[in-house]
Design a protein around this motif. Structure first.
Motif, PDB file in Angstrom:
ATOM      1  N   ARG A  79       0.655  -1.183  -0.035  1.00  0.00           N
ATOM      2  CA  ARG A  79       0.015   0.130  -0.083  1.00  0.00           C
ATOM      3  C   ARG A  79       0.845   1.248  -0.060  1.00  0.00           C
ATOM      4  O   ARG A  79       1.850   1.356   0.630  1.00  0.00           O
ATOM      5  CB  ARG A  79      -0.700   0.129   1.380  1.00  0.00           C
ATOM      6  N   PHE A  80       0.628   2.217  -0.744  1.00  0.00           N
ATOM      7  CA  PHE A  80       1.082   3.443  -1.012  1.00  0.00           C
ATOM      8  C   PHE A  80       0.629   4.499  -0.001  1.00  0.00           C
ATOM      9  O   PHE A  80      -0.412   5.278  -0.499  1.00  0.00           O
ATOM     10  CB  PHE A  80       1.313   3.760  -2.381  1.00  0.00           C
ATOM     11  N   CYS A  81       0.928   4.827   1.186  1.00  0.00           N
ATOM     12  CA  CYS A  81       0.453   5.743   2.217  1.00  0.00           C
ATOM     13  C   CYS A  81      -1.041   5.487   2.054  1.00  0.00           C
ATOM     14  O   CYS A  81      -1.928   6.624   2.061  1.00  0.00           O
ATOM     15  CB  CYS A  81       0.828   7.075   1.548  1.00  0.00           C
ATOM     16  N   GLY A  82      -1.631   4.308   2.227  1.00  0.00           N
ATOM     17  CA  GLY A  82      -2.988   3.891   2.259  1.00  0.00           C
ATOM     18  C   GLY A  82      -3.573   3.856   1.088  1.00  0.00           C
ATOM     19  O   GLY A  82      -4.918   3.076   1.048  1.00  0.00           O
ATOM     20  N   GLY A  83      -3.091   4.115  -0.064  1.00  0.00           N
ATOM     21  CA  GLY A  83      -3.490   4.157  -1.488  1.00  0.00           C
ATOM     22  C   GLY A  83      -3.270   2.923  -1.993  1.00  0.00           C
ATOM     23  O   GLY A  83      -2.277   1.733  -1.555  1.00  0.00           O
ATOM     24  N   HIS A  84      -4.220   2.165  -2.990  1.00  0.00           N
ATOM     25  CA  HIS A  84      -4.148   1.083  -3.703  1.00  0.00           C
ATOM     26  C   HIS A  84      -2.931   1.268  -4.802  1.00  0.00           C
ATOM     27  O   HIS A  84      -2.789   2.355  -5.451  1.00  0.00           O
ATOM     28  CB  HIS A  84      -5.428   0.555  -4.156  1.00  0.00           C
TER      29      HIS A  84
END
Length: 269
Positions: free
Chosen positions: A134-139
């Motif tokens: 996960r990228f800082c909470g992103g998909h």
């Protein structure tokens, strides 16, 4: 030699499409994702996903392009006692999201040759760990559906960066330390530098710093020492990656790593 790992190589995770990454990484900043989160992603990639290969995390650089941020969202009504008396409503912004394309350049130390590292990565592109990132909470969505992984020698980094579009981020907090004027606090200095500088400067979320000692608290469900923390704001410089491609493989200015001070990352300059 680095703790028994004599060779320094680079692993590039290229062309990640990131959706709904956190664009409000601290109570004070809306914009780029947390640098602490980006370093956490790359360290997890090396220490956990690639744990069966003999590599050691050192630092990470990032290239971002096509960055877009949502409007303020997830607002809800909140009243303080004073506002209730005045019948006024406050609307609190609790989240903002961002959409972007990113490439990560991870510097590692290893006792293996570059060809061995590339062979291992090619054979293990379908590891579940890559798809749980996960990228800082992103998909994260990969081009062609699979991770685009490349290994580079130090002298190949500049040529590779010339193939990328977008901007990379350097730690520029030393400008605040050197440019502080009498009567200014750190935030005043940062705002003045952002306004006056010819560079493209932005505030960055770089982690959290505790204040007070860690101790056990009453009412906690687990016996874990606790301390109160506040978010730490840094200063970053955005540079077109092609314009600094000759510097990236030769300078630490664009690479970030965990510091030894609580949960904070610093550029490795």
């Amino acid at each position: 030699e680095f703790n028994g790992f004599p060779d320094r190589h680079y692993i590039c995770l290229k062309d990640m499409k990131v959706e709904r990454a956190n664009a409000m990484p601290s109570p004070y900043i809306a914009g780029l994702p947390s640098m602490y989160g980006i370093v956490g992603l790359t360290k997890y990639l090396v220490d956990d996903v690639l744990r069966d290969f003999n590599v050691q995390f050192d630092a990470a650089a990032i290239c971002i392009r096509d960055f877009a941020m949502s409007d303020s969202q997830q607002k809800y009504s909140c009243y303080s006692p004073e506002d209730i008396r005045k019948h006024q409503m406050i609307r609190i912004i609790t989240a903002r999201n961002s959409w972007l394309y990113a490439s990560l350049l991870v510097r590692v130390n290893t006792s293996m040759s570059l060809s061995q590292l590339q062979t291992w990565l090619d054979e293990n592109r379908f590891l579940d760990g890559f798809y749980r990132l996960r990228f800082c909470g992103g998909h994260i969505f990969f081009k062609a559906g699979i991770p685009q992984l490349y290994t580079l020698e130090e002298n190949e980094v500049s040529d590779f960066c010339n193939q990328l579009d977008g901007f990379t981020i350097a730690d520029r907090i030393e400008l605040c330390r050197a440019g502080r004027q009498e009567g200014e606090d750190a935030l005043d200095t940062m705002f003045r530098l952002i306004e006056e500088s010819r560079e493209w400067l932005v505030p960055l979320a770089v982690g959290y710093k505790s204040f007070g000692s860690r101790k056990l608290r009453k009412g906690c469900r687990k016996k874990i020492p606790h301390s109160f923390c506040d978010s730490v704001t840094g200063l970053g410089g955005l540079f077109n990656i092609r314009s600094v491609s000759e510097l990236i493989g030769k300078s630490d200015s664009f690479f970030w790593r965990p510091s030894n001070l609580d949960f904070i990352v610093n550029g490795s300059i």
